[in-house]
Design a protein around this motif. Sequence first.
Motif, mmCIF file in Angstrom:
data_model
loop_
_atom_site.group_PDB
_atom_site.id
_atom_site.type_symbol
_atom_site.label_atom_id
_atom_site.label_comp_id
_atom_site.label_asym_id
_atom_site.label_seq_id
_atom_site.Cartn_x
_atom_site.Cartn_y
_atom_site.Cartn_z
ATOM 1 N N TYR A 69 16.533 55.126 1.082
ATOM 2 C CA TYR A 69 17.790 55.831 1.346
ATOM 3 C C TYR A 69 18.941 54.911 1.747
ATOM 4 N N TYR A 70 18.614 53.701 2.223
ATOM 5 C CA TYR A 70 19.659 52.799 2.731
ATOM 6 C C TYR A 70 20.173 51.822 1.691
ATOM 7 N N CYS A 71 19.484 51.695 0.575
ATOM 8 C CA CYS A 71 19.693 50.516 -0.273
ATOM 9 C C CYS A 71 20.551 50.808 -1.507
ATOM 10 N N GLY A 72 21.518 49.942 -1.731
ATOM 11 C CA GLY A 72 22.444 50.109 -2.848
ATOM 12 C C GLY A 72 21.834 49.947 -4.231
ATOM 13 N N LEU A 107 12.865 33.777 -4.919
ATOM 14 C CA LEU A 107 13.101 34.741 -6.003
ATOM 15 C C LEU A 107 13.033 36.126 -5.405
ATOM 16 N N GLN A 108 14.209 36.767 -5.335
ATOM 17 C CA GLN A 108 14.232 38.114 -4.769
ATOM 18 C C GLN A 108 14.700 39.117 -5.810
ATOM 19 N N GLY A 109 14.071 40.289 -5.802
ATOM 20 C CA GLY A 109 14.483 41.309 -6.752
ATOM 21 C C GLY A 109 14.009 42.680 -6.331
ATOM 22 N N LEU A 161 8.553 40.136 2.871
ATOM 23 C CA LEU A 161 8.429 41.583 2.730
ATOM 24 C C LEU A 161 8.713 42.190 4.095
ATOM 25 N N ARG A 162 9.942 42.651 4.280
ATOM 26 C CA ARG A 162 10.261 43.226 5.588
ATOM 27 C C ARG A 162 9.434 44.486 5.811
ATOM 28 N N HIS A 163 8.984 44.664 7.051
ATOM 29 C CA HIS A 163 8.235 45.906 7.330
ATOM 30 C C HIS A 163 9.220 47.073 7.506
ATOM 31 N N GLU A 164 10.484 46.757 7.753
ATOM 32 C CA GLU A 164 11.614 47.703 7.879
ATOM 33 C C GLU A 164 11.617 48.486 9.195
ATOM 34 N N THR A 165 10.494 48.971 9.632
ATOM 35 C CA THR A 165 10.329 49.575 10.968
ATOM 36 C C THR A 165 8.834 49.729 11.196
ATOM 37 N N PHE A 202 13.237 43.530 9.837
ATOM 38 C CA PHE A 202 13.778 44.890 9.863
ATOM 39 C C PHE A 202 15.296 44.852 9.978
ATOM 40 N N MET A 203 15.899 46.014 9.757
ATOM 41 C CA MET A 203 17.343 46.148 9.943
ATOM 42 C C MET A 203 17.613 46.604 11.371
ATOM 43 N N VAL A 204 18.710 46.147 11.921
ATOM 44 C CA VAL A 204 19.112 46.549 13.269
ATOM 45 C C VAL A 204 20.154 47.649 13.138
ATOM 46 N N GLY A 232 18.688 41.735 10.175
ATOM 47 C CA GLY A 232 20.139 41.785 9.984
ATOM 48 C C GLY A 232 20.594 43.191 10.282
ATOM 49 N N PRO A 233 21.892 43.366 10.520
ATOM 50 C CA PRO A 233 22.392 44.713 10.807
ATOM 51 C C PRO A 233 22.286 45.614 9.583
ATOM 52 N N PHE A 234 22.002 46.893 9.805
ATOM 53 C CA PHE A 234 22.152 47.875 8.730
ATOM 54 C C PHE A 234 23.638 47.950 8.389
ATOM 55 N N LEU A 235 23.939 47.922 7.080
ATOM 56 C CA LEU A 235 25.326 48.056 6.627
ATOM 57 C C LEU A 235 25.345 49.172 5.593
ATOM 58 N N SER A 236 26.207 50.149 5.782
ATOM 59 C CA SER A 236 26.111 51.299 4.896
ATOM 60 C C SER A 236 26.655 50.956 3.516
ATOM 61 N N LEU A 308 24.142 44.513 -4.966
ATOM 62 C CA LEU A 308 24.898 45.004 -3.818
ATOM 63 C C LEU A 308 24.064 45.980 -3.001
ATOM 64 N N LEU A 309 23.269 45.432 -2.083
ATOM 65 C CA LEU A 309 22.423 46.261 -1.232
ATOM 66 C C LEU A 309 23.275 47.093 -0.279
ATOM 67 N N TYR A 310 24.441 46.543 0.107
ATOM 68 C CA TYR A 310 25.327 47.221 1.056
ATOM 69 C C TYR A 310 26.759 46.831 0.725
ATOM 70 N N ASP A 311 27.721 47.555 1.350
ATOM 71 C CA ASP A 311 29.139 47.316 1.039
ATOM 72 C C ASP A 311 29.627 45.967 1.592
HETATM 73 N N1 5AD Z 1 21.982 47.142 5.009
HETATM 74 C C1 5AD Z 1 21.346 46.070 5.483
HETATM 75 N N2 5AD Z 1 20.232 45.566 4.955
HETATM 76 C C2 5AD Z 1 19.727 46.192 3.869
HETATM 77 N N3 5AD Z 1 18.636 45.943 3.142
HETATM 78 C C3 5AD Z 1 18.575 46.845 2.145
HETATM 79 N N4 5AD Z 1 19.613 47.685 2.214
HETATM 80 C C4 5AD Z 1 20.344 47.311 3.295
HETATM 81 C C5 5AD Z 1 21.513 47.802 3.917
HETATM 82 N N5 5AD Z 1 22.154 48.884 3.447
HETATM 83 C C6 5AD Z 1 17.671 44.914 3.520
HETATM 84 C C7 5AD Z 1 16.268 45.529 3.656
HETATM 85 C C8 5AD Z 1 15.470 44.785 2.607
HETATM 86 C C9 5AD Z 1 16.278 43.524 2.408
HETATM 87 C C10 5AD Z 1 16.056 42.847 1.086
HETATM 88 O O1 5AD Z 1 17.607 43.942 2.520
HETATM 89 O O2 5AD Z 1 15.751 45.275 4.953
HETATM 90 O O3 5AD Z 1 14.150 44.505 2.993
#
Ligand code: 5AD
Length: 351
Positions: A69-72, A107-109, A161-165, A202-204, A232-236, A308-311
């Motif tokens: 749900y968070y990922c671009g 190599l990330q994808g 491989l982030r566990h994310e939470t 994980f994302m903060v 790293g911070p969550f970025l919408s 573009l995972l985030y803005d």
């Molecule tokens: N904001 C911040 N980080 C993100 N990731 C994915 N989407 C976002 C977002 N919207 C991070 C996830 C993933 C990594 C590749 O990028 O934690 O594991």
Amino acid sequence: MNALQLAETLAACHDLEASQLLWLLEHRDPDVSEYLRKEAQAAAQARYGNKVFIRGLIEFTNYCKNDCYYCGIRKSNRQAQRYRLDREDILACCDLGYDLGFRTFVLQGGENPWFTDQRLTEIVRAIKEAHPDCALTLSVGERSRESYRRLKEAGADRYLLRHETATDSHYQKLHPPELQLSHRMECLSNLKELGYQVGAGFMVGSPYQTLEDLVRDLRFLKEFKPHMVGIGPFLSQHDTPFRDFPNGSGELTLFLLSVIRLLLPETLLPATTALGTLLPNGREAGILHGANVVMPNLSPEEARGKYLLYDNKLSTGAEAAESLELLRENLRKIGYEIPVARGDSLIAPDR
Ligand code: 5AD
């Protein structure tokens, strides 16, 4: 309990119980933060010196079968312009990176089934053949143990491989039902058993995250002992279901970097692109809070604009030698240098 005393215990013993970590997070103030920052920076320097290791990030595909749900680059985002680099494109990125002094390639994808074990192992072999003195890191999501084994055998050294939470109910709020924390954790333990140097993280400030969730993340990290921890911070991102959630906090991200450095003094800790995107001079701030890795982008320009995972994602690449020089100069100003080295973790692989 007193937050400064807890911080002192953390710095001296590299451990705190869950209830103590929670207290520390709840009672952080400028004095406690600055104390932890200094201790974390000193802990990193005692082990890795004034070195910041660089990894050349190659974002080789943004096709993804998942719908986080968070990922671009989630599969439902019709706005994403999809691409994949072929073997020659990827090798060209590595050659360029090698000349710039990179000795690790990542190599990330997205999770793209086009990259079968056959195709991916061929790419891994080709990179390791061209650059045998370099470490190769994969960051391509959840795969079978057998797939991880084949990729390792082909020459991959590390896996992110982030566990994310680490909280089941929180994981369910960030992901569709087909994604399960138990499976993510199984992947991480398979990777470790197979002898990879493993990165979790994980994302903060991700939506619905509580301080209790963060404490579970910290306890998980302490027990799992990854070779690297990416936070790293969550970025919408404006085309995702989480478009209306606020960005994560830079202050809390920096605080957690210091806490993680002190919990796991030997781990590799990147100052991430997301942190650099949120805060001016975020990467330098990360280093001053105990981080010791930066991952500049080696992807071709056209790819960078699409991954573009985030803005507002920072997208100055290192392919222009000048921007690597700029990073080098900014780090030099705060007392750090970038060696031409693989930058392996001091934590040995499991086997
Ligand atoms: N904001 C911040 N980080 C993100 N990731 C994915 N989407 C976002 C977002 N919207 C991070 C996830 C993933 C990594 C590749 O990028 O934690 O594991």
